[in-house]
Enzyme design. Structure first.
Site: not given
Lengths: 276, 276
Positions: A2-3
């Site tokens: 994810c970020q």
């Protein structure tokens, strides 16, 4: 994986510029298309906007880009699912109440074989390792301090201890906030920048957009932005070291400690990094 | 005071039609202009959209009107402040986690001299009597059932007992849901309607809008809508009796009980009603 995107500020600030670049990575310039979330503290309250549509074409993300909400602490997350279905219940940030405050948590990583035996004060709703880790930390804080809310230094020490345990399970980049401070931990990838007087022009990597912060900010403003990959291409971002935990207060890093990552976990995290 | 809107359904249903009429009362056709909130369950997850702008001109409310989110349980609230400042932290619905589920709560009323001595499992973040009442009920459920999640009948009995205590403090119309069922209590003003096969045309009171539900719904669909004042002018709404607590499951009222309101409280509630 994810970020992450976080913002901690001295004065209420809107995140629309940074979010415009970040949101493009949610299925546009990058492949994190499995939902998103962004949460804002406003005074003691908070509100969390979630969608399981890809961020780059979510009507909720469109609202956020057009609606400048001023906040001193913001956490956003775009999801590339590793554990848990593409359901709303697995979208970050997760929210729980402790000591009469909302706590927010978002994670980029993958904790393997992590099935904590939770007492029941804070239980996960979805199926992610991330929410299990958050509940473990909330339960740990409650167990350690009872009904007394700790000072920032005590809180930092407690989170550092718990992070040292959790990080043995794998990649554990996270952002956590109680609305007063922002805690950021790096296993593999995390950067920050402090923007303060005199402010400069910034230009986004992910979309051709610039803003001259000297025109929008005043002398007392100070903003730390924390993210998985630098958002702008004309500023100097500071890379966190693997294992580094930093507490941001009033827009600046205040306390920091590097937590040792066991060698086998470090090697496994590096292997994971190759496929992020 | 405030206004409530709830929906409990057999199958995921969008609330955009009812919300369009309800939202107009948030500073348009009525004076409930001190913020609003609407929360949707989607599978085990939930999301809550809040704004402290008047609902009739909030960009967040505009999003909700245009974005058909399908849900089996929805709670919305437009606020006319009686206790607590015009801050986000005082906007309903309030959310807490218990037994690995989100619980939502919204209140229309005014509980006087209500300062509960809470244990700390669930503490209020804002300053409203409403959130204090919700935390009291969450703590009461946790104290009564521990880590075991009760069946619906046990839950109904527990909420009825706690409501009998709380209602002594004043006007206590509320909606509460755990994502499976919807609990609705009336002190002064609450109505519901069950829409089922064969569906009819409905026309809103607050804005000139109609929908033919026979065109949008299928045979197995069943929807209960619960609100402070009827939303449509061509359907028959059922008035709750003062003191009536009803649990809605799968779109229909399932269990009901009338809780006695002490005579002095009933008289005071009636006086309050005159100025709602």
């Amino acid at each position: 994986m994810c970020q992450l995107l976080g913002m901690n500020c001295a004065t209420p600030t809107d995140i629309t510029f940074s979010f415009a670049g970040f949101a493009a990575r949610g299925g546009g310039t990058d492949h994190h298309a499995d939902g998103f979330g962004i949460a804002f503290y406003e005074n003691r309250g908070s509100r969390c906007f979630l969608d399981n549509a890809p961020c780059c074409r979510s009507p909720v993300a469109e609202l956020i880009k057009r609606y400048p909400i001023k906040s001193r602490n913001v956490i956003a997350h775009i999801r590339k699912a590793t554990q848990g279905a593409l359901e709303l219940e697995n979208c970050h940030p997760f929210v729980r109440e402790l000591w009469g405050r909302h706590w927010l948590f978002a994670h980029n990583g993958d904790l393997k074989d992590f099935e904590p035996d939770l007492r029941g004060d804070h239980l996960p709703i979805g199926q992610t390792d991330s929410e299990r880790a958050f509940c473990t930390m909330m339960e740990g804080l409650r167990a350690r301090f009872g009904t007394r809310e700790p000072e920032d230094t005590e809180l930092f020490a407690a989170v550092a201890d718990m992070t040292a345990d959790l990080t043995r399970h794998g990649v554990f980049n996270f952002l956590m906030s109680n609305g007063r401070c922002m805690l950021a931990h790096c296993s593999t990838n995390l950067y920050y920048i402090v923007r303060a007087w005199p402010f400069q022009v910034a230009h986004l990597v992910d979309t051709d957009m610039s803003v001259d912060f000297s025109q929008t900010n005043a002398r007392g403003d100070c903003v730390s932005v924390i993210t998985t990959k630098p958002l702008t291409d004309n500023e100097t971002w500071t890379a966190f070291q693997p294992g580094e935990l930093v507490m941001f207060v009033d827009g600046r890093p205040q306390s920091g400690r590097t937590i040792e990552i066991p060698e086998d976990v470090r090697r496994s995290n590096q292997a994971n990094l190759a496929c992020v």
